[in-house]
Design an enzyme around this catalytic site. Sequence first.
Site, PDB file in Angstrom:
ATOM      1  N   GLY A 308       0.830  -1.207   0.000  1.00  0.00           N
ATOM      2  CA  GLY A 308       0.000   0.000   0.000  1.00  0.00           C
ATOM      3  C   GLY A 308       0.851   1.237   0.000  1.00  0.00           C
ATOM      4  O   GLY A 308       0.588   2.206  -0.715  1.00  0.00           O
ATOM      5  N   ALA A 309       1.920   1.212   0.809  1.00  0.00           N
ATOM      6  CA  ALA A 309       2.847   2.336   0.919  1.00  0.00           C
ATOM      7  C   ALA A 309       4.093   1.847   1.636  1.00  0.00           C
ATOM      8  O   ALA A 309       4.117   0.762   2.208  1.00  0.00           O
ATOM      9  CB  ALA A 309       2.199   3.493   1.672  1.00  0.00           C
ATOM     10  N   MET A 310       5.146   2.676   1.620  1.00  0.00           N
ATOM     11  CA  MET A 310       6.401   2.333   2.296  1.00  0.00           C
ATOM     12  C   MET A 310       7.003   3.596   2.893  1.00  0.00           C
ATOM     13  O   MET A 310       7.099   4.623   2.226  1.00  0.00           O
ATOM     14  CB  MET A 310       7.375   1.683   1.306  1.00  0.00           C
ATOM     15  CG  MET A 310       8.746   1.395   1.895  1.00  0.00           C
ATOM     16  SD  MET A 310       8.648   0.222   3.280  1.00  0.00           S
ATOM     17  CE  MET A 310      10.154   0.667   4.151  1.00  0.00           C
ATOM     18  N   GLU A 311       7.436   3.480   4.163  1.00  0.00           N
ATOM     19  CA  GLU A 311       7.790   4.639   4.965  1.00  0.00           C
ATOM     20  C   GLU A 311       9.213   5.129   4.796  1.00  0.00           C
ATOM     21  O   GLU A 311       9.776   5.750   5.713  1.00  0.00           O
ATOM     22  CB  GLU A 311       7.563   4.307   6.442  1.00  0.00           C
ATOM     23  CG  GLU A 311       8.500   3.236   7.023  1.00  0.00           C
ATOM     24  CD  GLU A 311       7.969   1.820   6.975  1.00  0.00           C
ATOM     25  OE1 GLU A 311       8.477   0.949   7.695  1.00  0.00           O
ATOM     26  OE2 GLU A 311       7.027   1.573   6.179  1.00  0.00           O
ATOM     27  N   ASN A 312       9.857   4.903   3.647  1.00  0.00           N
ATOM     28  CA  ASN A 312      11.232   5.362   3.454  1.00  0.00           C
ATOM     29  C   ASN A 312      11.419   6.753   4.069  1.00  0.00           C
ATOM     30  O   ASN A 312      10.607   7.647   3.850  1.00  0.00           O
ATOM     31  CB  ASN A 312      11.571   5.439   1.963  1.00  0.00           C
ATOM     32  CG  ASN A 312      11.203   4.177   1.218  1.00  0.00           C
ATOM     33  OD1 ASN A 312      11.596   3.094   1.593  1.00  0.00           O
ATOM     34  ND2 ASN A 312      10.417   4.339   0.166  1.00  0.00           N
ATOM     35  N   HIS A 344      -0.278   6.559   8.941  1.00  0.00           N
ATOM     36  CA  HIS A 344       0.541   5.385   9.283  1.00  0.00           C
ATOM     37  C   HIS A 344       1.995   5.587   8.879  1.00  0.00           C
ATOM     38  O   HIS A 344       2.919   5.383   9.683  1.00  0.00           O
ATOM     39  CB  HIS A 344      -0.046   4.158   8.579  1.00  0.00           C
ATOM     40  CG  HIS A 344       0.661   2.872   8.871  1.00  0.00           C
ATOM     41  ND1 HIS A 344       0.210   1.962   9.790  1.00  0.00           N
ATOM     42  CD2 HIS A 344       1.794   2.336   8.353  1.00  0.00           C
ATOM     43  CE1 HIS A 344       1.026   0.916   9.835  1.00  0.00           C
ATOM     44  NE2 HIS A 344       2.008   1.129   8.961  1.00  0.00           N
ATOM     45  N   GLU A 345       2.212   6.003   7.646  1.00  0.00           N
ATOM     46  CA  GLU A 345       3.590   6.137   7.154  1.00  0.00           C
ATOM     47  C   GLU A 345       4.320   7.288   7.831  1.00  0.00           C
ATOM     48  O   GLU A 345       5.532   7.196   8.085  1.00  0.00           O
ATOM     49  CB  GLU A 345       3.599   6.317   5.631  1.00  0.00           C
ATOM     50  CG  GLU A 345       2.871   5.223   4.846  1.00  0.00           C
ATOM     51  CD  GLU A 345       3.345   3.816   5.178  1.00  0.00           C
ATOM     52  OE1 GLU A 345       4.516   3.629   5.549  1.00  0.00           O
ATOM     53  OE2 GLU A 345       2.524   2.883   5.091  1.00  0.00           O
ATOM     54  N   HIS A 348       5.631   6.276  11.206  1.00  0.00           N
ATOM     55  CA  HIS A 348       6.858   5.485  11.094  1.00  0.00           C
ATOM     56  C   HIS A 348       8.119   6.346  11.072  1.00  0.00           C
ATOM     57  O   HIS A 348       9.212   5.842  11.354  1.00  0.00           O
ATOM     58  CB  HIS A 348       6.843   4.682   9.790  1.00  0.00           C
ATOM     59  CG  HIS A 348       6.233   3.324   9.909  1.00  0.00           C
ATOM     60  ND1 HIS A 348       6.558   2.427  10.897  1.00  0.00           N
ATOM     61  CD2 HIS A 348       5.323   2.692   9.119  1.00  0.00           C
ATOM     62  CE1 HIS A 348       5.882   1.300  10.713  1.00  0.00           C
ATOM     63  NE2 HIS A 348       5.121   1.437   9.645  1.00  0.00           N
ATOM     64  N   GLU A 367       5.159  -2.016  13.011  1.00  0.00           N
ATOM     65  CA  GLU A 367       3.882  -1.960  12.310  1.00  0.00           C
ATOM     66  C   GLU A 367       2.700  -1.838  13.261  1.00  0.00           C
ATOM     67  O   GLU A 367       1.726  -1.144  12.970  1.00  0.00           O
ATOM     68  CB  GLU A 367       3.725  -3.189  11.404  1.00  0.00           C
ATOM     69  CG  GLU A 367       4.791  -3.303  10.327  1.00  0.00           C
ATOM     70  CD  GLU A 367       4.849  -2.087   9.402  1.00  0.00           C
ATOM     71  OE1 GLU A 367       3.921  -1.268   9.400  1.00  0.00           O
ATOM     72  OE2 GLU A 367       5.859  -1.956   8.680  1.00  0.00           O
TER      73      GLU A 367
END
Length: 929
Positions: A308-312, A344-345, A348, A367
């Site tokens: 869905g997404a990535m918190e880089n 959410h991201e 993080h 998570e």
Amino acid sequence: MEAYGGRSSVFNKLTIAIAVSVFVLAPCVVEGKVTDVRLPTHLVPLDYKLELVPFITPDNFTIRGYAEIEMNCTESAFNVTLHAADITIENDTVTVMEKDEDNVDIVHFAYDLDREFFIVNLNTQLLAGKTYVIKIHYTAYLKDNLRGFYRSVYKDLNTGEEEYIANTQLQATDARRVFPCFDEPQIKAKYEISLGRRPDMSSISNMPIASEGVPMEGTSDYVWDKYQQSVKMSTYLVAFVVSKFKFVETTRDNNVRFRIWSKPDSLDQTAYAQEIGPKMLEFFENYYNVKFPLPKQDMIALPNFGGGAMENWGLIVFREDKVLFKEGVSSAIDKGNIAKIVSHELAHQWFGNLVTPSWWTDLWLNEGFATYVQYLGMEAIQPELKRLEQFVVIELQEVLKIDALSSSHPISIPVKHPDEINEIFDSISYKKGASIIRMMDKFLTEDTFRQGLTNYLTDLQFDAAEQDDLWQHLTSQGHKDGRLALDMEVKTIMDTWTLQMGFPVVTVRRNYQRNTATITQERFLIGKSEEKATDSKEYSWWIPLTFAAAGSSFNDTYSENWMKEGEQTKDISGMPDSRTAVVFNVQQTGHYRVNYDKENWILLSQQLLKDHLAIHVINRAQIMDDALNLAKSDLLDYETALGVTGYLSNEVEYVPWDSALTGLSYINKMFTRTPAYGDFKRYMLKLIDPIYTKLGFNARPEDTHLDIKLRKKAVSWACSLGNKDCLNKAKENFGVWMGMVEPDSEKGNPVDVNLKYETYCNAIADGNEEEWDFAWERYQNSKVASEKSTILDALGCTKEVWMLNRYLNMSLTPDSGVRQQDGDKVLGGVARNTVGRSLAFDFIRQEWGRVAEVYGKTAFTMSKIMKDVMAHRNTEFELGNLKAFEVSHSSELGTSTRAVKQAIEAGEANVKWMEKNYQNIWKWLKLQN
């Protein structure tokens, strides 16, 4: 190699080097997986200098790479061992030297394919306390497999041209596919990144650009973007994108430059994310009381992304429909989902990025924490969504279903092989993790919880930690504030929730003469009430107990009473009088179910019928969910459980309805293909028709967000149960759309934006090829990601077998129009269709090789596919097919291994449930009708 021809010596150098000496680190498939995959610990990276030139051209798709790693030696050794996979290293270019000194002699290179190690064996010993540098030239590959540094193609709807984009997805173990590195989460270093690109493209990375468009020696076809040195971070958070995307930007009082990137034709859909993103970032700065450590935050909507997404850190990447919103086209549900994922991201950026789990065993801490506090971010910035109220139905009650299986797993689970790491990106890590952190927030109280977090993040910033580090900080603050008894520790409590699987059912038996209650606990298992789990472990928990009488305040969620681990029974005083129902687990803050003596269940049913507002809305949802699931596990008779649903014709709140319909949907799925289904439909229509009539099919000006969600539920059930008004309206609205001259006009679609799926699905199910092809054409022409996603889901609703089979094949066919990231939507959509459920499973079995090749290595996709296509089996024949499939492919299941085991266990429980409950429920339904 022709793509390099005619360029500068910088480009030609690579060709010559490869001709002299190369070793390709290709993926190796072995039946037995190695488990000792951790790197030796004698070297700690301090700084990476990375230079990457992705050749985003159809006849090449390679990456010219150079990595220079400065390392501190902590223990003398004769080797440098790095992670590397699926890249071509130029052995002749590899050098190792003491910093600012001479080279260290290299004896030979070794390649451990199973562990994905590149080992440089040395003639001279590396000495503890010294600093060394390794330099490596290599070639990586710009594949289209959604991992590492990969490519995607999309059509720019403004120009009509096909364009390429290259972007990264490195979590959990794919940084090694982009550059040789120490690819473990606890090994942090700083990064100095340079990206080569064509002048007509742009690039972004974790940090701001220091020098943009710097000429590349010997060629005018490419230029360098050189980035500022990063803060210390893990390899999996490194990120870069090379594209022709555009951005909008905002800077708020915290002076963080905040940009949202998208395809040029989608830039008008970034406004909502631009509105909420910077505000949420500021919220989390205040919530954690720790300043955001980077000068900028980018978010980008990608056309092809596996998750869905990535918190880089500083560069969050999203699937398009998870961040883009088009007013009048995207729905209220889409808006809520976007707010959820953005929150959410951003959560993080501190919890996960600033302080990172020492190993993937504690992935849940990343998570689960972000999943919980995302609700706090949404409540602060978008209170009209009432998201906190929905936590129990979205997270807690959902994961209780999975955690009640004997094939569940502890939240904190030892993992080794990369496949095992990808397996635990599941509901237990996210949803159960969030639920027990919410429970902890309540039993410590918010102020103590927040201050403990601030201390943890401050003391361990830019470092790695284990769950015990967090427990220690929270215990100290709890003792200091007097919210946790001095003889109690957070670790003692939380270890019972993280180190063992499952959860308890708390049984309350009241003494109505003495106004007391006796409490017991036991592990709750679906379908195993008459037999113990196969393991011999005695399960027991530290349980925070809260209760309230019907008609009293439900605001106090602090636990004065605890049931200790190993405590068999506990007596509690202070129960209400014998005519008043008591409700345990106030606002369902504890991660457990509650059962009562028969009399209290009767009192609860009577109270709900008389005045349901005397019980908190969240606890009304809890009562629905607990009753139906206790009955499912034979801990409560169905007459009592179904009896508490009788008040629903008077309920107007979303959350209790959601819980009830989720519980009743299990009976719906079990009965759908049986003779009893007609009686079930009649009973359900009696419950649904009043709320459907009250809310209507069409939107009202006074609708709240939860009204919109409840109408969506009511319409979905009413249409599926055969309500003629519902079905006719869906068909009519879709027909009007089909009759339009310009159906792709953004303002032309007559379908209620919040009932699109229900309308599309029912019209396609009731229609034929004409309706399906019309919807497919709308999918291809739409510029809005959320609309495309909705149509993809709805296309699986057709009842035409040949069309379903055609659709399934499109999920594996290149250039069919279905993107790889969306294959699970197609397979899942067909599997959820009563007509398509067997077709989808047959398709998986027949095309297993292709399915595993295309989707097998993506952390989320494969397990989701298998969960969908194997769901709701309830006959011995169907169960036998699932078991035969597992046996046939046991060594090939990879990231879906756990999902398959859970589907089989659920199927076994379903078979037993049918044997025990089918006839009794049918009899009860006949009496109600």
